[in-house]
Design a protein around this motif. Sequence first.
Motif, PDB file in Angstrom:
ATOM      1  N   ARG A 385       0.815  -1.219   0.000  1.00 59.82           N
ATOM      2  CA  ARG A 385       0.000   0.000   0.000  1.00 59.82           C
ATOM      3  C   ARG A 385       0.848   1.268   0.000  1.00 59.82           C
ATOM      4  O   ARG A 385       0.331   2.371   0.213  1.00 59.82           O
ATOM      5  CB  ARG A 385      -0.929   0.005   1.224  1.00 59.82           C
ATOM      6  N   GLU A 388      -0.300   4.087  -2.131  1.00 53.12           N
ATOM      7  CA  GLU A 388      -1.384   4.899  -1.576  1.00 53.12           C
ATOM      8  C   GLU A 388      -0.822   5.960  -0.627  1.00 53.12           C
ATOM      9  O   GLU A 388      -1.323   7.090  -0.587  1.00 53.12           O
ATOM     10  CB  GLU A 388      -2.382   4.008  -0.837  1.00 53.12           C
ATOM     11  N   ALA A 420      -8.761   3.675   0.694  1.00 55.99           N
ATOM     12  CA  ALA A 420      -7.846   4.430  -0.165  1.00 55.99           C
ATOM     13  C   ALA A 420      -7.929   5.911   0.185  1.00 55.99           C
ATOM     14  O   ALA A 420      -8.993   6.394   0.602  1.00 55.99           O
ATOM     15  CB  ALA A 420      -8.200   4.215  -1.629  1.00 55.99           C
TER      16      ALA A 420
END
Length: 494
Positions: A385, A388, A420
Amino acid sequence: MSAQSAENADLTTVIGLEVHVQLETDTKIFCGCPTEPTDDPNTQTCPVCLGLPGALPVLNEAAVEAAVKVGKAIDADIPEETRFHRKNYFYPDLPKNFQITQYDEPVCADGELEISVGGERRTVGIRRAHLEEDPGSLQHVGGNIDNADYTLVNYNRAGTPLMEIVTKPDFREPEETRAFLEKLEEVLEYLGVFDASRDGSLRIDANLSLVPSDEVDDDGTISEDVLGAANRTEVKNISSHKGAETALQYEEGRQKDLMRRGRAVEQETRHFNETHGSTVSMRSKEEEKDYRYFEEADLPPLQVSHWKDEISIPELPDARRERFQDEYGLSDEAASKLTSTKQVADFYEDVAAEYDADLAATWVADELLGELNYRDMAVTDVDDRLDEVKRLVELVAADDITAKNAKEVVLRGMLDDGDAPDDIVEREDLGKTDDDAVAAAVTEAIEENPDAVADYEDGDDGAINFLVGQVMGKTGGSADPGTVNQKLRAALDE
């Protein structure tokens, strides 16, 4: 040193470590069995690692390459020739009842590692680092090693490549060992030869003794005669940095207490009970002769000294820390945080390549690592991630959301709920308030709070903080606090 003579003497603690590191290879050191962890016991075995008659070892080249990389990283000597020996000793979890290891011709010798302790940097000598095979693992059912109902043996780990790193007795306080282990793990992780997430990937045996302080030279060295005269204990089965510090603090106190009471310290091997933070006696301390070393006839000597020039290693933590200070203008503290692991350092450079270096440092070193530490998480837990997180930095850099909302709402929502960043911004309506709306909120706050305005005009500069809070509330926290502060002062000072 006798107990009586030591009873009233000033004592210096002397500690040396034997650190057993599992090397990250696809297969075991002397056979083709996989090293990938599995929950199914005794399924990753073959005639070689089970010690069956007639089975012959074949050395894993990748394990030797990893050892050479470690040697280069600790600036060790790699001799013209290195060889393997048999260490004859009863291992209940090593089926052939001897361990293939290295004795008097290790693959690495006379290295060093620089550590930071209490803000001061010092060097720890490394006597040797050698290759060997890992034993299997024992599961003590119904208790621990000294009171279990019975013990199960899992041979899956038997034969995993192991590197034993033996330090000089250079530590004087248990806290120093923790700093060393943290630094060593950093270096191994940068080299790509070690996976800290594996169970049992790093295990420590620690030797501790007490010597009269007047026997310590001014430069901190202690003669071999003095060390030889001190009865040392070996503490085994330590599996963490903190565990090493705790075990040695206990053992240091135990030995000092014995000497204060006029009793001798027995030279013995002790087990560290992590649950109770204490050590218990296991057996008398073995000597070198007890292992009956002799050469391993099934493995020829190795000539790998030229590999030191041929095998490259990546930029190591200290070098990268210094470069981050020079190249990005970071403080030593920030650079140290950002080079704590290779993945963190790589991510920082990825972000800094597109955005301001200080902004990138703030978001990686302070915001991201801070929130992860609070949740007892590591970067490896969010490695899928990181794009992100980079997007969140982009939103802040573009002035699309405030830094406060980015941290307190978006980043925390990302880590806690898995959402997100753009979804959180849209759902919470965190888009930054435009200048006209901020100006209107400033006017309203001034009109609605005459007492605070009067306090400010009377010289109470703290009153401005109250007014900033009022404006932030009116804008739903989407205004930039610094901009609000400027607009309030400009309006009040007219």
